[in-house]
Design an enzyme around this catalytic site. Structure first.
Site, PDB file in Angstrom:
ATOM      1  N   THR A   1       8.165  31.322 -25.635  1.00  0.00           N
ATOM      2  CA  THR A   1       8.303  29.874 -25.778  1.00  0.00           C
ATOM      3  C   THR A   1       7.001  29.308 -26.341  1.00  0.00           C
ATOM      4  OG1 THR A   1       7.602  29.552 -23.485  1.00  0.00           O
ATOM      5  CG2 THR A   1       9.982  29.688 -23.889  1.00  0.00           C
TER       6      THR A   1
ATOM      7  N   VAL B   1       4.833  26.398 -25.068  1.00  0.00           N
ATOM      8  CA  VAL B   1       3.739  25.973 -24.186  1.00  0.00           C
ATOM      9  C   VAL B   1       3.242  27.141 -23.339  1.00  0.00           C
ATOM     10  CG1 VAL B   1       3.068  24.404 -22.312  1.00  0.00           C
ATOM     11  CG2 VAL B   1       4.584  23.600 -24.126  1.00  0.00           C
ATOM     12  N   CYS B   2       4.147  27.998 -22.893  1.00  0.00           N
ATOM     13  CA  CYS B   2       3.793  29.083 -21.968  1.00  0.00           C
ATOM     14  C   CYS B   2       2.672  29.990 -22.479  1.00  0.00           C
ATOM     15  CB  CYS B   2       5.027  29.913 -21.620  1.00  0.00           C
ATOM     16  SG  CYS B   2       6.324  28.930 -20.817  1.00  0.00           S
ATOM     17  N   PRO B   3       2.701  30.427 -23.750  1.00  0.00           N
ATOM     18  CA  PRO B   3       1.615  31.301 -24.200  1.00  0.00           C
ATOM     19  C   PRO B   3       0.242  30.628 -24.123  1.00  0.00           C
ATOM     20  CG  PRO B   3       3.389  31.287 -25.804  1.00  0.00           C
ATOM     21  CD  PRO B   3       3.720  30.255 -24.776  1.00  0.00           C
TER      22      PRO B   3
ATOM     23  N   LEU C   1      -0.888  30.780 -20.498  1.00  0.00           N
ATOM     24  CA  LEU C   1      -1.215  32.146 -20.100  1.00  0.00           C
ATOM     25  C   LEU C   1      -2.521  32.612 -20.742  1.00  0.00           C
ATOM     26  CD1 LEU C   1       2.366  33.696 -20.245  1.00  0.00           C
ATOM     27  CD2 LEU C   1       1.107  32.954 -18.218  1.00  0.00           C
TER      28      LEU C   1
END
Length: 191
Positions: A60, A62-64, A67
């Protein structure tokens, strides 16, 4: 010390139960970590600080970013005896695939737990029934396995690793200071 749960009413009239001081339930999950699959249980959390970092899904937008931000601070978290676990409703196999094909995700050194059965997302009350995904939840768990700080963000609002580290370290340091003060008080009054 007895701590009772905090109850209040939600906008729809239901009850809200705080997760503060809730002991993490026993669990068994699989993670992708250091190029291998690894079983993770509650026992792995005990004796150190833990950050459970729930995010909606691999691959997706925003997730990277979140992280990667955590990875940049990972060694600082380790210095204060805190392990990070990233958790989504993807499988640990999907985490491996994402690691294998993404230059940025391949740099992640902390475990990435797969929760395809949604057991952890339900236990931490971050499962979004409408989307079938985890909400963005951050849970700081003390060395005894109890949730001491948490936040859950709606939508695509990302979190900041610096702030998570600051809050966790401040809480931890406050506990150390309080414990030392109590010990000193007891020593003075024994004389």
């Amino acid at each position: 010390m007895i701590i009772s749960s905090f109850y209040s009413h939600t906008l729809d009239g239901g009850d809200f139960v705080s997760l503060l001081y809730k002991e993490v339930d026993d669990f068994e999950a699989y993670a992708y970590h250091q190029k291998q699959f690894k079983k993770v249980t509650k026992k792995d959390l005990l004796g150190k600080w833990t950050l459970f970092f729930f995010y909606p899904a691999d691959f997706t937008f925003v997730c990277p970013t979140e992280l990667e931000d955590l990875q940049e601070k990972y060694q600082e978290f380790k210095k204060v005896n805190c392990e990070i676990y990233a958790i989504s409703t993807d499988t640990h196999f999907a985490h491996k695939t994402w690691h294998d094909i993404s230059k940025n995700i391949s740099k992640i050194e902390y475990p990435m737990i797969g929760d395809p059965t949604h057991s952890l997302t339900y236990d931490f009350d971050v499962f979004d029934e409408n989307d079938g995904l985890a909400q963005r939840g951050s849970f700081i768990i003390d060395p005894e396995g109890k949730i001491v700080i948490y936040e859950v963000n709606a939508g695509n609002v990302g979190r900041n690793a610096d702030e998570l580290l600051r809050v966790m370290a401040t809480y931890r340091d406050r506990l150390v200071y309080t414990s030392e003060s109590v010990h000193q008080f007891e020593m003075i009054h024994e004389i």
